[in-house]
Design a protein around this motif. Structure first.
Motif, short mmCIF file in Angstrom:
data_model
loop_
_atom_site.label_atom_id
_atom_site.label_comp_id
_atom_site.label_asym_id
_atom_site.label_seq_id
_atom_site.Cartn_x
_atom_site.Cartn_y
_atom_site.Cartn_z
N TYR A 73 52.77 71.14 87.50
CA TYR A 73 53.38 70.33 86.33
C TYR A 73 54.86 70.25 86.68
N GLY A 106 48.13 68.41 82.64
CA GLY A 106 48.30 68.81 81.55
C GLY A 106 46.72 69.13 80.96
N SER A 146 52.47 65.39 79.16
CA SER A 146 51.54 66.68 79.45
C SER A 146 50.74 67.20 78.28
N THR A 161 57.63 73.41 79.44
CA THR A 161 57.21 72.56 78.44
C THR A 161 58.00 72.28 77.21
#
Length: 443
Positions: free
Chosen positions: A305, A211, A332, A393
């Motif tokens: 990620y 992140g 994140s 996300t």
């Protein structure tokens, strides 16, 4: 695949326009902040506001949807995002921009949640993986395309701000006029950070560090390029190379992680990303190798990620995956909020090249942690892992995971929903008892 596109084309078109606007907006603000001499540290703080808004949005938007419905929420948040960029065009002030970045992050998180809930509602167990892949293609393609829009007008004017606002407003038309029925957005129960850390220390640490790296890349990449004296065209190509590198590397690295293990690929990506980040510090004047090196940095950094998220999911049941998704986004986002200010401070002290140095140090810390974890626990065999799934996300993206069946999603709905169902069942029992008593009293 054709049926998937025909059922969800309006959502994909709307999200593509939104991501075009988001990609253009982040780079535009970084370039303009440098041209306005905001200062590197102030610019880093300002850019971090977007990720702070994401945290607020992921926590509050599902409750908003439950109160006023998804259509009103989506329309209100799109209008809010469209307005916030126009405010930044009128008031060129770092603190106004910081506040508007928080508003933008809040609005965008809501747009993602509503759109993804709509996609999830349109999917079944057989099509969920295709929808997720196409959604990520549209999202990353839109982000990359947004960088190139930087060339259609001067960043010193107001025209590009209007373009961002226009793209967001246009995205409302195909989505809100879609014939698809309104989805129901569930409020999921989240798993605590400490509990998740006990399950997968590497995954949790990795989500925070990745992140930070993503926040540095998206928040300070355009600032670095502008401070190095690059033209607007070169800045747009620089950011496009970073994002496209991450997109191109994502699926091959995921395929490898399914076969030789997540931890090995996380270690490979973090170490390689760190090496290429440090090497890129000396390549900014070399036009032949500069953009390929930048693409490789993005290629090894951005896929981490999804790799860290899937590494955590390997130790969870499908129901727990959905419940943990909000915590992954929180981890994140916390890292991404810290990434731009930390990178800005380093750039202010050591110069623009510290942009690469900061990303390199972040990835180095993940490399060292992964090496240490490899001595603490035996890695899962490839047969024990689930399949690699690209992640976005938003906590609702976990619902599109093909490993998560519809029954698992329903099982992850919060206790409030279960209490409502229980109350209805009790009411039904009371009404049934009253009806039986009435029949007994009839002659």
């Amino acid at each position: 695949m054709q049926s998937v596109i025909s059922n969800c084309w309006s959502l994909f078109l709307g999200m593509g326009l939104i991501m075009l606007g988001n990609g253009l907006q982040g780079t535009l603000l970084g370039v303009r902040a440098s041209l306005e001499n905001f200062g590197t540290i102030i610019t880093g703080m300002m850019m971090s506001g977007y990720f702070l808004g994401l945290i607020f949005g992921c926590n509050f938007v599902p409750k908003m949807v439950g109160q006023v419905g998804h259509i009103r929420t989506f329309g209100a948040l799109a209008s809010l995002a469209s307005t916030s960029i126009l405010v930044q065009a009128i008031f060129v002030d770092p603190w106004v921009w910081w506040a508007m970045r928080i508003v933008t992050g809040f609005a965008y998180s809501g747009l993602y949640i509503v759109a993804e809930s709509w996609l999830n509602d349109s999917a079944d167990n057989s099509s969920r993986g295709k929808i997720l892949s196409l959604y990520m293609l549209v999202s990353l393609g839109g982000m990359a395309g947004g960088q190139l829009l930087l060339n259609i007008a001067e960043p010193t004017g107001f025209e590009l701000f209007v373009v961002v606002s226009l793209l967001i407003s246009l995205a409302l038309i195909p989505i809100l006029l879609s014939a698809t029925r309104a989805p129901y957005v569930e409020v999921m129960e989240n798993v605590g950070i400490l509990r998740l850390y006990r399950v997968s220390p590497l995954g949790v640490f990795g989500m925070v560090v990745v992140g930070m790296a993503m926040g540095a890349i998206y928040g300070m990449g355009a600032v670095y390029a502008t401070d190095r004296g690059m033209s607007v065209r070169d800045v747009s190509l620089f950011m496009t190379a970073l994002i496209l590198g991450g997109f191109v590397f994502q699926y091959p690295l995921g395929w490898l992680s399914d076969r030789i293990g997540r931890r090995k690929i996380i270690l490979l990506c973090s170490a390689s990303g760190a090496v290429f980040s440090f090497l890129s510090m000396g390549l900014s004047g070399n036009e032949i190798f500069f953009l390929p090196a930048v693409a490789v940095v993005g290629g090894f950094s951005l896929p981490l990620y999804a790799l860290c998220g899937v590494h955590i999911n390997d130790y969870l049941t499908p129901t727990q995956m959905v419940a943990a998704s909000g915590t992954l986004v929180l981890l994140s986002s916390l890292g991404a909020t810290a990434g731009p200010p930390v990178t800005a401070l380093a750039m202010d002290i050591f110069g623009p090249q510290a942009f690469y140095g900061s990303v390199g140090m972040m990835l180095t810390s993940l490399t060292l942690f992964a090496l240490w974890r490899s001595t603490q626990r035996v890695a899962l065999d490839a047969e024990e892992q689930g399949d690699f799934v690209v992640m976005a996300t938003s906590p609702l993206t976990a619902s599109l995971n093909p490993d998560v069946a519809l029954d698992d999603i329903e099982a992850a709905i919060g206790e409030d929903t279960e209490e409502v169902i229980s109350s209805f069942e009790e009411l039904a029992n009371v009404l049934e008892a009253v009806a039986e008593e009435g029949k007994e009293k009839e002659p």
